[in-house]
Design a protein around this motif. Structure first.
Motif, PDB file in Angstrom:
ATOM      1  N   SER A 113     -10.002  -1.237 -15.906  1.00 25.05           N
ATOM      2  CA  SER A 113     -10.600  -1.478 -17.065  1.00 25.05           C
ATOM      3  C   SER A 113     -11.834  -2.494 -17.216  1.00 25.05           C
ATOM      4  CB  SER A 113      -9.350  -2.674 -17.748  1.00 25.05           C
ATOM      5  OG  SER A 113      -9.490  -3.981 -16.928  1.00 25.05           O
ATOM      6  N   GLN A 114     -12.125  -2.794 -18.411  1.00 25.77           N
ATOM      7  CA  GLN A 114     -13.347  -3.600 -18.743  1.00 25.77           C
ATOM      8  C   GLN A 114     -13.613  -4.758 -18.119  1.00 25.77           C
ATOM      9  OE1 GLN A 114     -14.397  -3.221 -22.766  1.00 25.77           O
ATOM     10  NE2 GLN A 114     -16.340  -3.760 -22.397  1.00 25.77           N
ATOM     11  N   ASP A 123      -7.144   1.632 -25.768  1.00 25.36           N
ATOM     12  CA  ASP A 123      -8.134   0.470 -25.840  1.00 25.36           C
ATOM     13  C   ASP A 123      -8.779   0.484 -27.417  1.00 25.36           C
ATOM     14  OD1 ASP A 123      -8.196  -0.078 -23.262  1.00 25.36           O
ATOM     15  OD2 ASP A 123      -9.907   0.955 -22.933  1.00 25.36           O
ATOM     16  N   GLU A 139      -6.565  -5.959 -22.291  1.00 26.10           N
ATOM     17  CA  GLU A 139      -6.908  -4.667 -22.390  1.00 26.10           C
ATOM     18  C   GLU A 139      -6.142  -4.276 -21.182  1.00 26.10           C
ATOM     19  OE1 GLU A 139     -10.932  -2.260 -21.205  1.00 26.10           O
ATOM     20  OE2 GLU A 139     -11.213  -3.186 -23.219  1.00 26.10           O
ATOM     21  N   ASP A 140      -5.560  -2.986 -21.523  1.00 21.18           N
ATOM     22  CA  ASP A 140      -4.953  -2.139 -20.332  1.00 21.18           C
ATOM     23  C   ASP A 140      -3.592  -2.914 -19.816  1.00 21.18           C
ATOM     24  OD1 ASP A 140      -6.559   0.166 -20.337  1.00 21.18           O
ATOM     25  OD2 ASP A 140      -8.186  -0.881 -19.355  1.00 21.18           O
ATOM     26  N   ASP A 180      -9.927   4.465 -16.126  1.00 19.01           N
ATOM     27  CA  ASP A 180     -10.736   3.259 -17.007  1.00 19.01           C
ATOM     28  C   ASP A 180     -11.655   2.482 -16.237  1.00 19.01           C
ATOM     29  OD1 ASP A 180     -11.511   2.485 -19.528  1.00 19.01           O
ATOM     30  OD2 ASP A 180      -9.911   0.782 -19.652  1.00 19.01           O
ATOM     31  N   THR A 208      -5.351   1.059 -12.463  1.00 19.60           N
ATOM     32  CA  THR A 208      -6.206   0.682 -14.099  1.00 19.60           C
ATOM     33  C   THR A 208      -7.005  -0.162 -13.768  1.00 19.60           C
ATOM     34  OG1 THR A 208      -4.348   1.514 -15.434  1.00 19.60           O
ATOM     35  CG2 THR A 208      -6.126   0.573 -16.385  1.00 19.60           C
TER      36      THR A 208
END
Length: 404
Positions: free
Chosen positions: A74-75, A342, A280-281, A128, A72
């Motif tokens: 993620s942002q 999210d 997040e994640d 993501d 993952t």
């Protein structure tokens, strides 16, 4: 999304089942031996990860490849995240990394990954991805031995999909049609029953339609309906609430998800709000989460049950409401870790601030907001000094500071 939701969403909804068939053919059925990168693109909550996970867990896909790995992105991406991604991929390919590997540079880890892929047909899921930089950093480590290896990238950004994909090969996921939304709601709420009672069909169809085709929103509403009595009055009330939340299109999905919080029992609300503290994640360890809840006094005592057992029942209640998803599960059935979508995490963070429950600061030095004499809890993912615990020059400190 957890595997159970993926199965419901993908196997029982016709168009989504077609998605799986099409992508599965691109993974195992096409004759091309060149390395193909297949982006899955769509808005948050539409089921990209569920689709990728369903393919990743498919027995015929597993048997087709010599090795499979999931990471993952993620942002919140940085070089530390790149190291985490490399270690995660190595964990899938060669087993748990040795202690010495934790001290190695990214280039050294990348060399290990390169060696682990030699002579193997592999499937890698990069979940993501928000930007092209992670792809630029990691792409060169993936060998193309013309042996039919595949990479799937999930993203919300069409630009990322176009950049990473092999010859415009991205797979676009669209919102559900009204009848598909109703089928999903019907099958989720009445999974153990034959069919929806006739008196609930009309209002149920309206609820599904007002979710605007977003699977995550439907799942959350199903979490409300499945935990309540099957009464037309209650469903009419939920329908009115859903209708009112979609009046402002910009906030429609966020407001729909808020209904899940409004319908939570009082003892579960702080447990859910606490999830906003995790990045997040983030993979949330079951035992750690229960200990944190217990330390805060969130776990309600249950006769003849230990705090750990009571905490697991709290977790199950949130999973049953589709607010948490199982991340890892042991063969005996025990859940090792959980995750939160999210969009639901964003809801937690917003509610945390509204109710002064948690101040989530992110990966920057902590600057607490003005106008509050004291914050109950502060969460920061970056540097945090004892002086930061004071607000507006007062001598009152935050009783709890969480760092990740």
């Amino acid at each position: 999304m957890c595997k159970q939701i993926a199965q419901i969403y993908l196997n029982k909804i016709n168009s989504s089942h077609v998605y799986k068939i099409q992508l599965k053919d691109r993974l195992v059925g096409q004759p091309s031996k060149a390395l193909h990168v297949i982006p899955i693109v769509g808005m948050g909550g539409i089921g990209k990860t569920a689709l990728a996970r369903n393919l990743y867990d498919d027995p015929s896909v597993i048997s087709h490849f010599d090795a499979c790995a999931w990471a993952t992105i993620s942002q919140d991406y940085n070089m530390e995240k790149l190291q985490e991604t490399l270690l995660g991929l190595l964990d899938c390919f060669i087993g748990k990394p040795e202690d010495e590997m934790l001290e190695e540079t990214n280039d050294e880890l990348a060399l290990r990954l390169h060696q682990a892929l030699i002579g193997r047909r592999y499937l890698i899921i990069l979940d993501d991805m928000w930007d092209v930089k992670p792809w630029d950093d990691i792409r060169r480590y993936f060998l193309d031995r013309s042996n039919g290896s595949r990479i799937i990238v999930t993203t919300r950004d069409m630009g990322v999909a176009d950049y990473t994909g092999s010859e415009s090969s991205h797979h676009q996921m669209n919102l559900l049609k009204d009848d598909e939304s109703w089928n999903l709601l019907n099958q989720k709420v009445f999974a153990s029953e034959e069919t929806c009672p006739p008196e609930l069909e009309k209002v149920g169809g309206k609820i599904a339609k007002d979710c605007r085709g977003l699977p995550l929103a439907i799942h959350v509403i199903c979490g409300i309906l499945s935990q309540a009595k099957r009464s037309q009055d209650f469903w009419e009330q939920v329908s009115d609430n859903v209708s009112s939340t979609v009046a402002d299109k910009a906030e429609q999905f966020s407001n729909i998800l808020s209904l899940s919080y409004n319908h939570l029992p009082d003892h579960l609300r702080p447990c859910f709000l606490y999830m906003g503290a995790f990045p997040e994640d983030y993979e949330i360890c079951t035992s750690r989460l229960i200990k944190l809840w217990a330390a805060e006094g969130f776990v309600r005592p249950i006769p003849n049950k230990s705090l750990e057992e009571a905490g697991k029942l709290h977790l199950k209640a949130l999973v049953d409401r589709n607010l948490l998803f199982v991340r890892r599960q042991e063969t005996q059935g025990n859940v090792k870790s959980y995750s939160i979508h999210d969009l639901l995490r964003d809801l937690c963070v917003r509610k945390d601030r509204e109710e002064n429950f948690f101040f989530v600061n992110g990966r920057t030095p902590c600057h607490l907001p003005r106008g509050k004499s004291c914050l109950r809890r502060v969460c920061t993912y970056g540097p945090f000094s004892s002086e930061d615990a004071y607000t507006n020059g007062t001598n009152q400190t935050c009783p709890f500071v969480a760092r990740f």
